[in-house]
Write an enzyme that holds these catalytic residues in place. Structure first.
Site, PDB file in Angstrom:
ATOM      1  N   ARG A 118      -4.811   7.040   1.340  1.00 51.28           N
ATOM      2  CA  ARG A 118      -3.945   5.960   0.881  1.00 51.28           C
ATOM      3  C   ARG A 118      -4.493   5.242  -0.332  1.00 51.28           C
ATOM      4  O   ARG A 118      -5.675   5.342  -0.678  1.00 51.28           O
ATOM      5  CB  ARG A 118      -3.782   4.965   2.016  1.00 51.28           C
ATOM      6  N   CYS A 122       0.838  -1.190   0.000  1.00 55.16           N
ATOM      7  CA  CYS A 122       0.000   0.000   0.000  1.00 55.16           C
ATOM      8  C   CYS A 122       0.877   1.245   0.000  1.00 55.16           C
ATOM      9  O   CYS A 122       2.084   1.166   0.216  1.00 55.16           O
ATOM     10  CB  CYS A 122      -0.915   0.027   1.231  1.00 55.16           C
TER      11      CYS A 122
END
Length: 325
Positions: free
Chosen positions: A16, A2
């Site tokens: 994110r 991520c």
């Protein structure tokens, strides 16, 4: 795998890319002030700060991937596989299970400084949410509306809290190593480079933006860290909300994972399932997903934040194409 950032034009935006190969039914979830959090080894909190973010909900418990609270504090949990280590419960410490770290921090604190101060006696415990849900190895980016952020990592040597001068985080290796690696790209510039390689020789600049030639383009965590740091720290600082949100999504698009580029098993590919962008001042969560690139938004302040029931909205949608003829 991520990527998470804190972007600070006029307001501050936290969010994110979530990159994985399997979805767990995540939703947009608002936890109001009077929802009762029952923690594994800490007293329950019946009253706390309200929060909004992306979470899987199991047994009426929000398992947040990333979220912000009404005071302008944000936390995102990112994979730390191969480096992370949790420990058994320690009697003389504040034991926070990894799956409740985001909820506890956002329920309790208002600023990065408060979090940093109060993590000195914390142990991230190896308690699992359930028998079928083992604790995932994670580390966390924590940011607030002062524009500051920290990284929280629990490894074999214990718990570490690092100031984050670049306001970005991906995955392993350890955060100090990620920062050290950035020195390898100190000569990268947006646009054309100076010819310090062969002064006096007329080098033909055959393309625009040759100053970025050595930016990495891989899907690995170190490459994404370098590239997102460059994109974030050279992004425009607009004051308009729509422009700022648009810039945020474009920053994370620079490191998004497209299906087919990161094979993690036979014909199984990790990809960017969703992107979240949360305005720390306004309490608005913007998001899109792999199958729906349109940006949607949920404003936590339009809901009853004094209630005790979770408020849930769908996250994953199908692409909606607007024909103009």
């Amino acid at each position: 795998m991520c990527t998470s950032i804190l972007y600070s034009p006029k307001d501050h935006y936290f969010g994110r890319n979530l990159d994985y190969e399997i979805a767990y039914g995540q939703k947009v979830v608002i936890t109001p002030r009077n929802y009762e959090f029952k923690f594994a080894n800490l007293p329950a909190e019946k009253s706390h700060y309200a929060m909004i973010g992306i979470a899987a909900v199991a047994n009426n418990t929000p398992l947040y991937c990333d979220a912000i609270n009404e005071k302008g504090l944000g936390v995102a949990g990112l994979s730390f596989a191969g480096q992370g280590k949790y420990f058994p419960v320690v009697e003389d410490k504040k034991n926070i299970a990894s799956f409740e770290f985001i909820s506890y921090i956002l329920a309790t604190y208002e600023t990065v400084d408060q979090v940093k101060e109060n993590l000195t006696d914390v142990n991230i415990s190896d308690v699992s949410f359930s028998k079928n849900t083992p604790a995932s190895e994670l580390h966390w980016l924590v940011g607030d509306k002062t524009g500051k952020s920290i990284v929280v990592e629990s490894d074999e040597k214990g718990l570490h809290v690092y100031d984050n001068p670049v306001n970005a985080l991906t995955n392993a290796p350890l955060f100090p190593q990620q920062l050290t690696n950035l020195a390898n790209y100190a000569a990268v510039v947006p646009g054309q480079p100076n010819n310090d390689f062969l002064p006096g020789v007329d080098l033909k600049m055959y393309s625009r933006s040759l100053g970025t030639h050595h930016l990495p383009g891989g899907m690995d965590s170190e490459s994404r860290f370098v590239k997102v740091c460059f994109a974030l720290n050279h992004a425009p600082k607009d004051s308009d909300e729509v422009e700022s949100v648009t810039n945020f999504f474009h920053i994370l698009q620079s490191v998004e994972q497209v299906k087919g580029m990161d094979e993690v098993g036979p014909n199984i590919f990790e990809y960017t399932m969703y992107t979240s962008c949360m305005n720390l001042e306004k309490g608005i969560l913007y998001f899109n997903c792999y199958d729906d690139s349109r940006i949607s938004a949920v404003d936590m302040n339009k809901e009853d934040l004094s209630s005790s029931d979770l408020i849930v909205f769908d996250l994953f949608k199908k692409q909606d194409i607007s024909f103009i003829n």
